[in-house]
Design an enzyme around this catalytic site. Structure first.
Site, PDB file in Angstrom:
ATOM      1  N   ASP A   1       0.819  -1.227   0.000  1.00 61.68           N
ATOM      2  CA  ASP A   1       0.000   0.000   0.000  1.00 61.68           C
ATOM      3  C   ASP A   1       0.850   1.272   0.000  1.00 61.68           C
ATOM      4  O   ASP A   1       0.629   2.168   0.839  1.00 61.68           O
ATOM      5  CB  ASP A   1      -0.920   0.019   1.235  1.00 61.68           C
ATOM      6  CG  ASP A   1      -1.712  -1.263   1.418  1.00 61.68           C
ATOM      7  OD1 ASP A   1      -2.130  -1.851   0.425  1.00 61.68           O
ATOM      8  OD2 ASP A   1      -1.920  -1.659   2.586  1.00 61.68           O
TER       9      ASP A   1
ATOM     10  N   GLU B   1     -11.518  -0.175  -3.311  1.00 57.55           N
ATOM     11  CA  GLU B   1     -10.668   0.370  -2.238  1.00 57.55           C
ATOM     12  C   GLU B   1      -9.471   1.065  -2.871  1.00 57.55           C
ATOM     13  O   GLU B   1      -9.355   1.163  -4.096  1.00 57.55           O
ATOM     14  CB  GLU B   1     -10.193  -0.739  -1.295  1.00 57.55           C
ATOM     15  CG  GLU B   1      -9.294  -1.765  -1.967  1.00 57.55           C
ATOM     16  CD  GLU B   1      -8.900  -2.944  -1.088  1.00 57.55           C
ATOM     17  OE1 GLU B   1      -9.316  -3.012   0.082  1.00 57.55           O
ATOM     18  OE2 GLU B   1      -8.157  -3.803  -1.586  1.00 57.55           O
TER      19      GLU B   1
HETATM   20  O1  FUB Z   1      -3.194  -3.633   3.453  1.00 54.22           O
HETATM   21  C1  FUB Z   1      -4.503  -3.922   3.866  1.00 54.22           C
HETATM   22  C2  FUB Z   1      -5.481  -3.615   2.781  1.00 54.22           C
HETATM   23  O2  FUB Z   1      -5.182  -4.368   1.621  1.00 54.22           O
HETATM   24  C3  FUB Z   1      -5.462  -2.192   2.284  1.00 54.22           C
HETATM   25  O3  FUB Z   1      -6.060  -1.297   3.160  1.00 54.22           O
HETATM   26  C4  FUB Z   1      -6.141  -2.374   0.995  1.00 54.22           C
HETATM   27  O4  FUB Z   1      -6.077  -1.280   0.132  1.00 54.22           O
HETATM   28  C5  FUB Z   1      -5.462  -3.607   0.458  1.00 54.22           C
HETATM   29  O5  FUB Z   1      -4.253  -3.308  -0.163  1.00 54.22           O
END
Ligand code: FUB
Length: 342
Positions: free
Chosen positions: A32, A242
């Protein structure tokens, strides 16, 4: 006296060559990556993946991260420095578990680290921590940002100095459980489950001048299709899941995001930081691993995407951050990136 290449070395080289780029560091697992240029240096604010021994599920319980390490580089191909622990879950008074994807900003002589973490009731909220150095250590505010929820904050400062936070994520990110500012613990585990209705949207809120609170209402980040209609829940290849990011190019606002269960990075372009944004297409095909998450920055006149995959571990929750160049096409779209070589 040329060095002989062993079979193992040959195999390793051919495995490496499958990937468009190589991990920035291999000492710890990182994911991320939110990148920024501060004081002429590139700083990366990633998640710090660990193996907590928690079985994989759709809720993302296996992403059980406890702290953040900040990385920096003098230039894109330069040496990568790991600045050590910058913030730990144990030092966030209201936090329960799972420090997920963070972002950072600079204003008023202070660096701000924005982070999602579940509170003691197991509900994701977004917190903020401050430091005088971009690499921390950061000190968390005593409470989460009022009115914040879900995951993946991405903070963008416009040319007029206004700063906006984009956030949200469905499934384990809990966005689907929020309705009119209320959390439903028994709500859907995935999305709205209304296939033919507009998909759930990312959220955007302007930040107050002190960068610690929302200034006004949280708004929907609406993504429209080519006919001007909002993308629908069933449109898994295109709808927001997301990992939001915002960058500005040639006066246009580029909202970019992950489509989650279909593993694409997609872009949508608008004329205001609030949108609406017109869907443009996929700009990165799936990486190795389930999750895909990115940031886009300009360094010395060239554009770069920071992203992650699972090259080092081949395990969904043990990822490694990478960088590669990104190109804006003449028509304003972003050129497609293939993270795996064919
Ligand atoms: O790293 C945990 C979660 O996985 C992140 O918040 C999302 O965007 C995905 O990458």
């Amino acid at each position: 006296n040329a060095k002989k290449t062993s079979t193992a070395e040959t195999a390793d080289t051919s495995k490496k060559s499958k990937y468009l780029s190589q991990p920035l560091i291999s000492e710890i697992y990182t994911a991320d990556p939110s990148a920024h240029v501060f004081n002429g240096k590139i700083y990366i604010y990633p998640s710090h993946d660990i193996d907590a021994g928690i079985p994989e599920n759709d809720n993302g319980d296996h992403f059980a991260m406890n702290d953040y390490h900040i990385l920096s580089m003098d230039s894109i191909n330069g040496k990568v420095n790991d600045h050590g622990v910058a913030l730990s879950v144990k030092d966030i008074p209201w936090a329960g578990r799972q420090l997920w994807a963070p972002d950072a900003a600079f204003k008023n002589g202070t660096y701000y680290l924005y982070f999602p973490v579940k509170d003691k009731q197991d509900v994701f909220r977004i917190g903020v921590a401050t430091a005088k150095d971009p690499a921390g250590p950061f000190k968390a505010e005593p409470k989460p940002i009022e009115g914040s929820y879900s995951i993946d904050p991405a903070v963008f400062t416009d040319a007029d100095g206004s700063t906006y936070m984009y956030f949200g994520g469905i499934w384990g990110g809990q966005l689907q459980r929020w309705n009119n500012g209320k959390y439903d613990a028994n709500g859907s585990k995935t999305d709205s489950q209304k296939e033919n209705e507009p998909a759930l949207t990312a959220k955007v809120a302007k930040l107050s001048k002190d960068m610690l609170t929302f200034d006004g209402a949280v708004k929907d980040v609406v993504i429209l299709d080519q006919n001007g209609k909002p993308l629908l829940t069933k449109d898994h290849d295109r709808r927001f899941f997301e990992g939001a990011w915002m960058h500005k190019y040639n006066g246009k606002y580029y909202f970019t995001y992950s489509t989650g269960d279909t593993h694409f990075l997609a872009s949508a372009i608008g004329d205001s930081p609030y949108g609406p944004f017109k869907y443009q297409g996929t700009f990165m095909n799936p990486v190795q691993g389930w999750t895909t998450h990115h940031s886009i920055i300009e360094v010395k006149g060239k554009w770069y995407i920071f992203y992650h995959d699972t090259q080092l571990s081949d395990k969904t929750h043990l990822r490694n951050v990478k960088v590669t160049e990104l190109t804006h096409n003449a028509d304003g779209t972003i050129a497609l990136i293939e993270p795996m070589k064919k």
